[in-house]
Write a protein that holds these residues in place. Structure first.
Motif, PDB file in Angstrom:
ATOM      1  N   UNK A   1      -6.364  20.376 -26.834  1.00 14.95           N
ATOM      2  CA  UNK A   1      -6.678  20.485 -28.143  1.00 14.95           C
ATOM      3  C   UNK A   1      -7.537  21.610 -28.430  1.00 14.95           C
ATOM      4  N   UNK A   2      -8.746  22.053 -27.731  1.00 12.32           N
ATOM      5  CA  UNK A   2      -9.495  23.110 -28.188  1.00 12.32           C
ATOM      6  C   UNK A   2      -9.395  24.255 -27.388  1.00 12.32           C
ATOM      7  N   UNK A   3      -8.988  24.425 -26.157  1.00 17.90           N
ATOM      8  CA  UNK A   3      -9.099  25.593 -25.445  1.00 17.90           C
ATOM      9  C   UNK A   3      -7.672  26.317 -25.055  1.00 17.90           C
ATOM     10  N   UNK A   4      -6.770  25.350 -24.818  1.00 18.21           N
ATOM     11  CA  UNK A   4      -5.630  26.046 -24.104  1.00 18.21           C
ATOM     12  C   UNK A   4      -4.640  26.662 -25.306  1.00 18.21           C
ATOM     13  N   UNK A   5      -4.502  27.800 -25.113  1.00 15.27           N
ATOM     14  CA  UNK A   5      -3.572  28.719 -26.047  1.00 15.27           C
ATOM     15  C   UNK A   5      -2.022  27.793 -26.127  1.00 15.27           C
ATOM     16  N   UNK A   6      -1.367  27.970 -27.465  1.00 13.38           N
ATOM     17  CA  UNK A   6      -0.198  27.190 -27.787  1.00 13.38           C
ATOM     18  C   UNK A   6       0.913  28.434 -27.923  1.00 13.38           C
ATOM     19  N   UNK A   7       1.879  28.420 -27.296  1.00 14.70           N
ATOM     20  CA  UNK A   7       2.718  29.376 -27.610  1.00 14.70           C
ATOM     21  C   UNK A   7       3.370  29.368 -29.225  1.00 14.70           C
ATOM     22  N   UNK A   8       3.445  28.347 -29.705  1.00 17.66           N
ATOM     23  CA  UNK A   8       3.934  27.893 -31.060  1.00 17.66           C
ATOM     24  C   UNK A   8       2.870  28.232 -32.127  1.00 17.66           C
ATOM     25  N   UNK A   9       1.824  28.543 -31.745  1.00 19.72           N
ATOM     26  CA  UNK A   9       0.789  28.833 -32.457  1.00 19.72           C
ATOM     27  C   UNK A   9       0.165  30.252 -32.474  1.00 19.72           C
ATOM     28  N   UNK A  10       0.946  31.088 -31.786  1.00 20.74           N
ATOM     29  CA  UNK A  10       0.580  32.571 -31.535  1.00 20.74           C
ATOM     30  C   UNK A  10      -0.427  32.615 -30.517  1.00 20.74           C
ATOM     31  N   UNK A  11      -0.500  31.797 -29.554  1.00 16.50           N
ATOM     32  CA  UNK A  11      -1.418  31.634 -28.393  1.00 16.50           C
ATOM     33  C   UNK A  11      -3.100  31.167 -28.801  1.00 16.50           C
ATOM     34  N   UNK A  12      -2.863  30.347 -29.951  1.00 17.20           N
ATOM     35  CA  UNK A  12      -4.206  29.925 -30.364  1.00 17.20           C
ATOM     36  C   UNK A  12      -4.030  28.473 -30.110  1.00 17.20           C
ATOM     37  N   UNK A  13      -5.184  27.887 -29.698  1.00 21.53           N
ATOM     38  CA  UNK A  13      -5.344  26.225 -29.357  1.00 21.53           C
ATOM     39  C   UNK A  13      -5.152  25.563 -30.796  1.00 21.53           C
ATOM     40  N   UNK A  14      -4.542  24.080 -30.630  1.00 25.48           N
ATOM     41  CA  UNK A  14      -4.406  23.298 -32.025  1.00 25.48           C
ATOM     42  C   UNK A  14      -5.362  23.233 -32.630  1.00 25.48           C
ATOM     43  N   UNK A  15      -6.625  23.216 -32.159  1.00 30.15           N
ATOM     44  CA  UNK A  15      -8.043  22.877 -33.103  1.00 30.15           C
ATOM     45  C   UNK A  15      -8.155  24.179 -34.106  1.00 30.15           C
ATOM     46  N   UNK A  16      -7.234  25.373 -33.892  1.00 24.99           N
ATOM     47  CA  UNK A  16      -7.781  26.363 -34.679  1.00 24.99           C
ATOM     48  C   UNK A  16      -7.061  26.266 -36.247  1.00 24.99           C
TER      49      UNK A  16
END
Length: 345
Positions: free
Chosen positions: A320-335
């Motif tokens: 949720x807070x640190x792992x980059x998500x490919x669907x979010x442009x490499x940002x974690x969900x919390x951003x």
């Protein structure tokens, strides 16, 4: 001289540089050509003046004589003739197999007796959608569901996860020892009437926000209606602490989600269900469970089930807070959740 007057003239062609090391723009080519054709400069003198090769000066002068100022534009690098190009009949066969069977280049090439690179080049030339963009059942391009803001839609689902017997399972000890270890752990020293006693399972209940991919998940003992309803109440309270209100919930057609207990737990929240046998509709939570299995459940060898369960909250926080998500442009969900970490207070 005309060549000197061209420096201050307003020329119609727009300046265009084919690449960053090109010595001449379209305007420079026109100046060079007019110096040779109209002012009578020699090719060598014009080449030295514009810092190009003599053959380059000759090429632009010839085009100017033939086409005028319009000949200064770049031409396509595509050849006029391609005698070795794949025949149209073969291209149609490749496209037909791709559309009807939805095969990749390797299988199509094996079927038609072609080179894999040839098939791939044909598919690219006709801009056919990649297989990972297609729904395998219908062949249609998958439409991605994207919510406008947090809470617009939350995906909910359950995943069964086998428990690890004490001392480790077959992944660590091998199938013979691991299965014997699991049987001994399950029966607790008592003879079972089953030759292969059923292993214990965790039921991983998950709720994931469609916009931010923020996930709330718990390891529970079953997937009964009361358990699913109680899980949703805790998930809804957690999403509220994150600063947004859930408006719609999407689930499959499992019995626990069709129960009155789950309906009462939702309250005023709109409940949507997927079409039967269409897990792709609930794809965000299905993909989360796959990520969870790859990066937590089977990421390393655990010696006991308690060891793996203790690792789960830490992994979920990292997701949720640190792992980059490919669907979010490499940002974690919390951003994507406004003020989740209190940075604007």
């Amino acid at each position: 001289m005309k060549c000197e007057l061209l420096k201050n003239a307003q020329l119609t062609p727009e300046v265009f540089v084919s690449h960053r090391n090109a010595p001449l723009s379209e305007t420079g080519r026109l100046r060079l050509a007019r110096c040779v054709v109209e002012d009578g400069w020699s090719l060598r003198r014009a080449a030295e003046r514009f810092q190009v090769a003599v053959t380059t000066a000759q090429r632009w002068a010839s085009r100017y004589r033939e086409l005028g100022p319009a000949g200064m534009a770049d031409r396509s690098s595509r050849p006029l003739r391609s005698p070795n190009q794949t025949p149209t009949r073969t291209e149609r066969r490749i496209i037909k197999v791709r559309v009807l069977r939805r095969w990749g280049p390797a299988r199509i090439a094996y079927l038609l007796g072609l080179n894999v690179s040839t098939v791939h080049r044909v598919l690219t030339r006709y801009k056919l959608a990649k297989l990972r963009w297609l729904d395998r059942a219908t062949g249609q391009v998958v439409r991605r569901m994207e919510s406008a803001c947090c809470g617009d839609l939350v995906h909910v689902d359950v995943k069964k996860l086998g428990k690890i017997p004490a001392g480790g399972g077959w992944r660590m000890l091998g199938r013979i020892v691991g299965n014997r270890n699991a049987q001994a752990d399950k029966t607790s020293g008592q003879r079972s009437k089953h030759r292969h006693p059923l292993r214990g399972y965790h039921f991983l209940h998950t709720a994931i926000d469609a916009h931010s991919r923020l996930a709330y998940s718990e390891l529970l003992t079953d997937e009964r209606k009361e358990t699913a309803a109680a899980f949703w109440l805790r998930a809804q309270a957690w999403f509220s602490t994150c600063g947004f209100t859930v408006r719609k919930v999407l689930t499959d057609n499992g019995s626990c989600y069709r129960s009155h207990a789950f309906r009462d737990a939702l309250g005023d929240i709109e409940h949507r269900r997927t079409r039967p046998y269409r897990p792709q509709t609930n794809g965000k939570v299905e993909r989360f469970h796959r990520t969870l299995a790859d990066e937590w459940a089977y990421a390393r060898l655990y010696r006991s089930d308690a060891e793996r369960c203790a690792e789960f909250p830490r992994w979920l926080h990292t997701y949720n807070h640190h792992r980059g998500h490919t669907a979010l442009g490499g940002q974690p969900p919390a951003t994507r959740v406004p003020n989740l970490s209190g940075q604007y207070t």
